[in-house]
Write an enzyme that holds these catalytic residues in place. Structure first.
Site, PDB file in Angstrom:
ATOM      1  N   GLU A  89       0.806  -1.219   0.000  1.00  9.17           N
ATOM      2  CA  GLU A  89       0.000   0.000   0.000  1.00  9.17           C
ATOM      3  C   GLU A  89       0.843   1.275   0.000  1.00  9.17           C
ATOM      4  O   GLU A  89       0.316   2.368  -0.211  1.00  9.17           O
ATOM      5  CB  GLU A  89      -0.939  -0.008   1.211  1.00  9.17           C
ATOM      6  CG  GLU A  89      -2.045  -1.049   1.089  1.00  9.17           C
ATOM      7  CD  GLU A  89      -2.927  -1.135   2.313  1.00  9.17           C
ATOM      8  OE1 GLU A  89      -2.501  -0.666   3.384  1.00  9.17           O
ATOM      9  OE2 GLU A  89      -4.036  -1.674   2.205  1.00  9.17           O
ATOM     10  N   GLU A 120       6.959 -21.732   8.091  1.00  5.81           N
ATOM     11  CA  GLU A 120       7.387 -20.874   9.195  1.00  5.81           C
ATOM     12  C   GLU A 120       8.475 -21.522  10.046  1.00  5.81           C
ATOM     13  O   GLU A 120       9.177 -20.839  10.794  1.00  5.81           O
ATOM     14  CB  GLU A 120       6.209 -20.505  10.081  1.00  5.81           C
ATOM     15  CG  GLU A 120       5.671 -21.631  10.926  1.00  5.81           C
ATOM     16  CD  GLU A 120       4.639 -21.136  11.932  1.00  5.81           C
ATOM     17  OE1 GLU A 120       4.832 -21.402  13.125  1.00  5.81           O
ATOM     18  OE2 GLU A 120       3.665 -20.477  11.525  1.00  5.81           O
TER      19      GLU A 120
END
Length: 303
Positions: A89, A120
């Site tokens: 963004e 992960e």
């Protein structure tokens, strides 16, 4: 059989059971969302308690970006997605290059849309992903993990520190493992989740609030905002083109026609158009004045 991971999780507030939501599965829809809302109200308070650490991270990020470095988020699962979201963004909001703020997620791009459950746990991949983007000691790496113990994030932060890059840890448990790997630890304690261990809830909300602050405050300090207007907005669609005209109008008090003409004369650069209107400078003169003020519009304006 004693699984050490079970013992690790048992020590984390984010993994403990919430005594206030033990009967959530018996509630009506309205009572259920009321309960969730009540729990969410404590999140901003938890973030408020760690504002000094957030501010220190903003200072670090601003310094790095001014020196030609980058802001890099790294995380797994929800934490990684939030980092990628914040990074993606920044270009349309602040007209920065797509490489200035980056988001890395364990498992790569596919993990944005479908969970890559084992990714992960790979500490080496956390380092390798940073190597692949050419991490340097000019950059700042923000490792994000609600639990504060994600191996992928630990591996990335450890490599970043070895390289001399700035490091920030964002976790939702105090005294986190990733916090011990970072120069700055941001650890809002939101407590047990509504659904035990579902850290996309309160922890995810806290992380989003902190990431909003990190990128927004750093960009404001870099001159991407004048007053509270996005003056480095990149008008890439019709809505943003209209917003750019409105910003020029709001900053200068001029009408729509004058603002649109100024934008056209300023190569559609909002900040430049505002400066030209407020000072009467030519495009070249205004551009030079902005350069002298390091891109900060207030510095370019007469006292």
């Amino acid at each position: 059989m004693n699984n050490p991971l079970i013992q690790d999780l048992a020590r984390l507030a984010s993994e403990s059971r919430n005594p206030d939501t033990l009967d959530i599965d018996t509630l009506s829809a309205l009572d259920m969302v009321t309960l969730i809302n009540r729990q969410d109200k404590g999140v901003p308070e938890a973030v408020e308690k760690v504002l000094p650490a957030i501010a220190a991270a903003v200072d670090m990020i601003e310094t790095a970006l001014r020196a030609g470095g980058r802001l890099i988020y790294t995380g797994a699962g929800t934490s990684g997605r939030l980092g990628v979201l914040d990074a993606s963004e920044c270009p349309p909001t602040f007209s920065v290059s797509h490489g200035l703020v980056l988001g890395l997620i364990a498992g790569g791009e596919a993990a944005m849309f479908r969970a890559q459950e084992g990714a992960e746990d790979n500490k080496q991949q956390g380092e390798q992903d940073l190597r692949d983007i050419g991490l340097t000691n000019k950059d700042v790496v923000v490792g994000i993990a609600a639990s504060g113990r994600t191996p992928y994030v630990i591996g990335g932060l450890r490599y970043a520190r070895e390289l001399g890059a700035g490091t920030v840890a964002l976790a939702c448990n105090a005294g986190s493992a990733i916090g011990r790997e970072a120069d700055i630890a941001i650890e809002p304690e939101v407590g047990p989740e509504v659904i035990t261990g579902s850290t996309r809830l309160k922890a995810g909300t806290a992380q989003k609030l902190v990431l909003n602050m990190l990128s927004t405050a750093a960009m404001v300090r870099l001159g991407k905002v004048y007053q509270n207007l996005m003056v480095d907005l990149h008008a890439s669609n019709q809505k943003l083109e209209a917003r750019a005209i409105r910003i020029v109008m709001q900053a200068t008090g001029e009408n729509e026609s004058t603002a649109a003409q100024a934008l056209a004369a300023a190569d559609n650069e909002v900040k430049l158009a505002i400066l030209m209107l407020l000072t009467g400078l030519s495009k070249t003169e205004a551009r030079n004045r902005l350069a002298q003020g390091q891109g900060v519009l207030r510095r370019a304006l007469p006292e």
